[in-house]
Design an enzyme around this catalytic site. Sequence first.
Site, mmCIF file in Angstrom:
data_model
loop_
_atom_site.group_PDB
_atom_site.id
_atom_site.type_symbol
_atom_site.label_atom_id
_atom_site.label_comp_id
_atom_site.label_asym_id
_atom_site.label_seq_id
_atom_site.Cartn_x
_atom_site.Cartn_y
_atom_site.Cartn_z
ATOM 1 N N HIS A 182 28.885 44.372 30.250
ATOM 2 C CA HIS A 182 27.684 43.627 29.900
ATOM 3 C C HIS A 182 27.303 43.739 28.449
ATOM 4 C CE1 HIS A 182 25.941 41.401 33.249
ATOM 5 N NE2 HIS A 182 27.058 41.900 33.761
ATOM 6 N N ARG A 289 24.003 34.134 34.614
ATOM 7 C CA ARG A 289 24.153 35.394 35.356
ATOM 8 C C ARG A 289 22.761 35.850 35.802
ATOM 9 N NH1 ARG A 289 28.607 36.405 31.574
ATOM 10 N NH2 ARG A 289 30.399 37.111 32.762
ATOM 11 N N ARG A 325 24.192 31.304 39.146
ATOM 12 C CA ARG A 325 24.945 32.115 40.093
ATOM 13 C C ARG A 325 23.965 33.011 40.827
ATOM 14 N NH1 ARG A 325 29.426 36.094 37.832
ATOM 15 N NH2 ARG A 325 27.656 37.261 37.057
ATOM 16 N N GLU A 424 37.174 34.407 42.288
ATOM 17 C CA GLU A 424 37.425 35.652 41.551
ATOM 18 C C GLU A 424 38.047 36.715 42.440
ATOM 19 O OE1 GLU A 424 33.696 37.070 39.864
ATOM 20 O OE2 GLU A 424 32.566 36.479 41.624
ATOM 21 N N ASP A 448 36.865 39.214 36.981
ATOM 22 C CA ASP A 448 37.142 39.904 38.232
ATOM 23 C C ASP A 448 38.502 39.501 38.793
ATOM 24 O OD1 ASP A 448 35.091 41.740 38.887
ATOM 25 O OD2 ASP A 448 33.718 40.054 39.102
ATOM 26 N N ARG A 458 38.568 46.651 35.538
ATOM 27 C CA ARG A 458 38.285 45.974 34.272
ATOM 28 C C ARG A 458 37.564 46.857 33.261
ATOM 29 N NH1 ARG A 458 33.879 41.405 36.246
ATOM 30 N NH2 ARG A 458 32.772 41.566 34.290
ATOM 31 N N CYS A 495 34.511 30.429 34.105
ATOM 32 C CA CYS A 495 33.422 31.074 33.373
ATOM 33 C C CYS A 495 33.746 32.526 33.039
ATOM 34 C CB CYS A 495 32.119 30.971 34.147
ATOM 35 S SG CYS A 495 32.212 31.708 35.779
HETATM 36 C C1 PEP Z 1 34.041 36.948 36.220
HETATM 37 O O1 PEP Z 1 34.242 37.825 37.057
HETATM 38 O O2 PEP Z 1 34.940 36.391 35.570
HETATM 39 C C2 PEP Z 1 32.662 36.510 35.932
HETATM 40 C C3 PEP Z 1 32.409 35.463 35.174
HETATM 41 O O3 PEP Z 1 31.666 37.248 36.455
HETATM 42 P P1 PEP Z 1 31.165 38.665 35.875
HETATM 43 O O4 PEP Z 1 31.849 38.907 34.565
HETATM 44 O O5 PEP Z 1 29.694 38.547 35.750
HETATM 45 O O6 PEP Z 1 31.622 39.580 36.953
HETATM 46 MG MG MG Z 2 32.670 38.407 38.447
#
Ligand code: PEP
Ligand code: MG
Length: 560
Positions: A182, A289, A325, A424, A448, A458, A495
């Site tokens: 984040h 988000r 989302r 994802e 993800d 990740r 995204c």
């Molecule tokens: C993703 O997983 O690619 C995504 C856009 O969601 P987040 O990064 O918020 O998990």
């Molecule tokens: Mg995600």
Amino acid sequence: MSKKLVVEKTSSKGIVIDKAYVIQKIDLSPERYTISSKEDEVSKFEDALNIAKQEIANLAKGSEIFAGHNMIIEDITLHDAVISKINDDSKNVQIALSEAIEEIAAIFHMMDDEYMKERAADVKDVGSRLMCKLKGVSNNPFENIKENVVIIAEDLTPSDTALIDLNFVKGFITELGGVTSHVSIIARNLGLPALVGVNGIMSSVKEGDIIAMDASKGNIVINPDENELEEYRKLEEEFKKEEELLKQLENLKAVTKDGREVQLCANVGNILDIEMAVKHNIDGIGLFRSECVYMDNTHFPTEEEQFEIYKKAAELCNGKEVTIRTLDIGGDKSLPYYKFDFEENPFLGWRAIRISLELEDVFKAQLKAILRASAFGYVRIMYPMIISIEEIVRANQILEECKKELREANIKFDEDIEVGMMIETPASVILAEEFAKYVDFFSIGTNDLTQYMLVVDRGNKRIADMYNSFHPVVLESIKKVIEAGHKQNIKVGMCGEFASDARAAKILLGLGLDEFSMSASEINNVKKQILETSYEEAKNYANQVLENKTVESVMEFLKK
Ligand code: PEP
Ligand code: MG
């Protein structure tokens, strides 16, 4: 002598040369000491209480969160509990406060009512503020920044970044965090150069050191010499010129030489992000988000609170899409006011849609807020982390109940609101064609998807080299999902951060991606790639890339 650090992966590009401002983690654990006078301890507490009361009263004028804090600090229970621990048990003020806060928070936490349970977090917040006063430290680590600085910190949370004054903070470097964490996403949204996950940065930098950082390349120089300074000033000039050139693309549509147009949208987490993004002539919001709305709060935001935010988002986008989302919490994201059980594997655990389907009241409040906002623009709903058709069916049943309740209350919403899902998980890739029959659009979440396809955490620095969305398995998955979506006549967007990787743009275009969504600051970079190529050329290119069956050969091919 200058000192250099190199980081493999960039977080948010840009060049910065400024003074370091080191944020030390504040230790709020109570000190143990024997008291010499009870009166002194009591008066220390009364002083801290009065200052904190004043601060909270001021903050409470503009915020419901702090209105809750105000009630707690004005309540005599806390006051009496601390005083009696000092007077009756001869405890020092810090221990007395710490124990009193724990006891009161525990009482709230044991209550049946969800709302009252959540107040435990508020009690602890008030406790932290008082402890800061007793220890003579500030509870806003950025308070004293009055000149241009680069922030150096162990880690930054979304609420930390909300306190940052962008007039002075010109970049940041953190010890923890990954490219898709984040803190990275926030940096990109703010357009601030940043590097995260920099091993040893806290021990290498002291307050006032000069930092020269090329976040695009991952280079940091601590206390650069004259030559290095000169070099970074040049880099800064070049970067600015490049940005100026890219800015000229802002008013152009993203159309290839042979006329294929794609949508370039922004990923956002709050209204500030949207206000910044809409200035760049974006095609809409491809990912809001919404968990940021929940994370920057002291309680589950009510339907009304959320409605105000989503309505504002719809209005700011003025008829362009706003894809909201639904709550994607769990995994590495927690809520300060909700206790998640310990999980061995949180990324494989209770997260995202799984939580929404269980905490139905929380889910309904969000869906109703989104529906109501849909009367004010082009709002879409998107479900995260879907693995089965049943989840979509159940989520849509709940959505229908919400619609029914709104109709009965004569509240307007978009009857044709589009509902989509994130792709994802491996399950959603494999069953993509079937899923496409149940939704209006797909959005591929490569952050993800890469982690689950490759079974590579990740956020784990130790195996960060293995986390690569150019892996043939991820590329094949993307291809399959786009084909599946198109076969069922639905649009497919992306995204995840991969959508903003300039090296990937031509591949994704060639595979037929309809919408790229990313931090607004990255859009022109991708647009440039789209404008410079033709769809036919991109299709050939994508086919050639996908002939490579190892990551190495893909990466080699891209270099050519
Ligand atoms: C993703 O997983 O690619 C995504 C856009 O969601 P987040 O990064 O918020 O998990
Ligand atoms: Mg995600």
